[in-house]
Design a protein around this motif. Structure first.
Motif, short mmCIF file in Angstrom:
data_model
loop_
_atom_site.label_atom_id
_atom_site.label_comp_id
_atom_site.label_asym_id
_atom_site.label_seq_id
_atom_site.Cartn_x
_atom_site.Cartn_y
_atom_site.Cartn_z
N GLU A 160 16.13 1.86 -53.58
CA GLU A 160 16.24 3.28 -53.96
C GLU A 160 15.59 4.38 -52.96
OE1 GLU A 160 17.29 6.73 -55.98
OE2 GLU A 160 18.17 4.79 -55.67
N GLN A 161 14.41 3.93 -52.64
CA GLN A 161 13.72 4.69 -51.51
C GLN A 161 14.40 4.73 -50.29
OE1 GLN A 161 9.72 3.07 -52.44
NE2 GLN A 161 9.06 4.80 -53.68
N TYR A 162 14.64 3.76 -49.69
CA TYR A 162 15.36 3.74 -48.47
C TYR A 162 16.50 4.48 -48.56
CZ TYR A 162 12.76 -0.16 -46.09
OH TYR A 162 11.92 -0.73 -45.17
N ASP A 163 17.20 4.43 -49.67
CA ASP A 163 18.60 5.10 -50.02
C ASP A 163 18.28 6.64 -49.84
OD1 ASP A 163 21.46 5.02 -50.21
OD2 ASP A 163 20.70 5.89 -52.43
N ARG A 164 17.20 7.15 -50.25
CA ARG A 164 17.12 8.62 -50.37
C ARG A 164 17.06 9.20 -48.80
NH1 ARG A 164 15.24 10.76 -55.25
NH2 ARG A 164 14.87 12.88 -53.93
N LEU A 165 16.75 8.26 -47.91
CA LEU A 165 16.64 8.55 -46.60
C LEU A 165 17.90 9.09 -46.00
CD1 LEU A 165 14.66 6.17 -44.15
CD2 LEU A 165 14.20 8.62 -44.61
N THR A 166 19.17 8.69 -46.63
CA THR A 166 20.47 9.26 -46.17
C THR A 166 21.17 10.05 -47.42
OG1 THR A 166 21.31 6.87 -46.93
CG2 THR A 166 20.69 7.36 -44.32
N ARG A 167 20.97 9.38 -48.59
CA ARG A 167 21.78 9.81 -49.66
C ARG A 167 21.79 11.43 -49.72
NH1 ARG A 167 20.39 7.57 -55.41
NH2 ARG A 167 18.38 8.69 -55.10
N GLY A 168 20.82 12.00 -49.86
CA GLY A 168 20.54 13.44 -49.90
C GLY A 168 21.23 14.17 -48.86
N PHE A 169 20.94 13.57 -47.63
CA PHE A 169 21.64 14.08 -46.24
C PHE A 169 23.14 14.05 -46.58
CE2 PHE A 169 23.17 13.73 -42.03
CZ PHE A 169 22.50 14.97 -41.44
#
Length: 230
Positions: A88-97
């Protein structure tokens, strides 16, 4: 800087003629704040990592090294205080962007149109590899040559190497005065000017439409001031 009371709402199409040794022959665009909105990844990632201690102190150096291609994503997150990042934290690198990014389509279309009038039109951007993949998939880089991303060239604006790399890619190392850089950070523009380039600051306005109009008219006015016949 450009004036915000601009009434025209359509992209201005230009024709450029009578190019000579004294005028601009290449334009470099930053991406965030110029071609797309400037997403606040720092705040989003801080929250995703549950506000680790010393996050803000570590951020500038960690971001520089990640965007320069010196470290990978896992090392980047560890430096920010997350030793065992979850998926989930890895995903936040790209999801918000991915979901909050706004593309300045009028500016992109205008920039691409300049290539048909004798100008080289390229990109010089500090970027994360994961964000670059999203923008490439969306076609944002299409039509921009060269497309110079910090993690690929190993130099991060405002380092001098970023600008000398760009000049080399444009085959204008001996003629930096033929290049115009458009960026939304004054320190990057100051460094480019020190290398001999012309510069233009992209200023965010109250709305997306106003921001796009301001950037387009700013470029048009700047080219005119530098002797490019419109």
């Amino acid at each position: 800087m450009y004036g915000s009371s601009i009434k025209r709402e359509k992209v201005v199409h230009v024709t450029i003629s009578d190019m000579n040794d004294s005028v601009i022959s290449a334009i470099l665009f930053d991406v965030g704040g110029v071609l797309v909105s400037d997403y606040d990844i720092q705040s989003d990632l801080r929250n995703a990592l549950h506000n680790p201690e010393h996050f803000d102190q570590q951020w500038p150096k960690a971001l520089h090294d990640y965007e320069s291609g010196f470290i990978d994503e896992s090392v980047f997150l560890r430096r920010l205080g997350c030793d065992h990042p979850s998926p989930e934290q890895y995903d936040r690198l790209t999801r918000g962007f991915r979901y909050h990014q706004v593309y300045f389509q009028n500016v992109i279309t205008f920039a691409r149109s300049l290539t048909t009038h004798g100008l080289q039109v390229g990109i010089l951007s500090n970027a994360m590899p994961s964000h670059s993949a999203i923008l490439r998939q969306a076609g944002i880089y299409d039509g921009f040559r060269p497309c110079l991303l910090s993690w690929q060239i190993g130099h991060h604006k405002p380092e001098r190497g970023a600008f000398t790399s760009a000049l080399s890619a444009l085959n204008l190392s001996d003629h930096p005065e033929h290049v115009l850089l458009i960026d939304n950070h004054q320190n990057n523009l100051d460094a480019a000017a020190a290398c001999g380039m012309h510069t233009l600051l992209a200023v965010r306005q109250a709305t997306q439409a106003q921001t796009e109009q301001t950037i387009i008219m700013g470029i048009t006015d700047k080219l005119l001031s530098l002797g490019v016949v419109l």
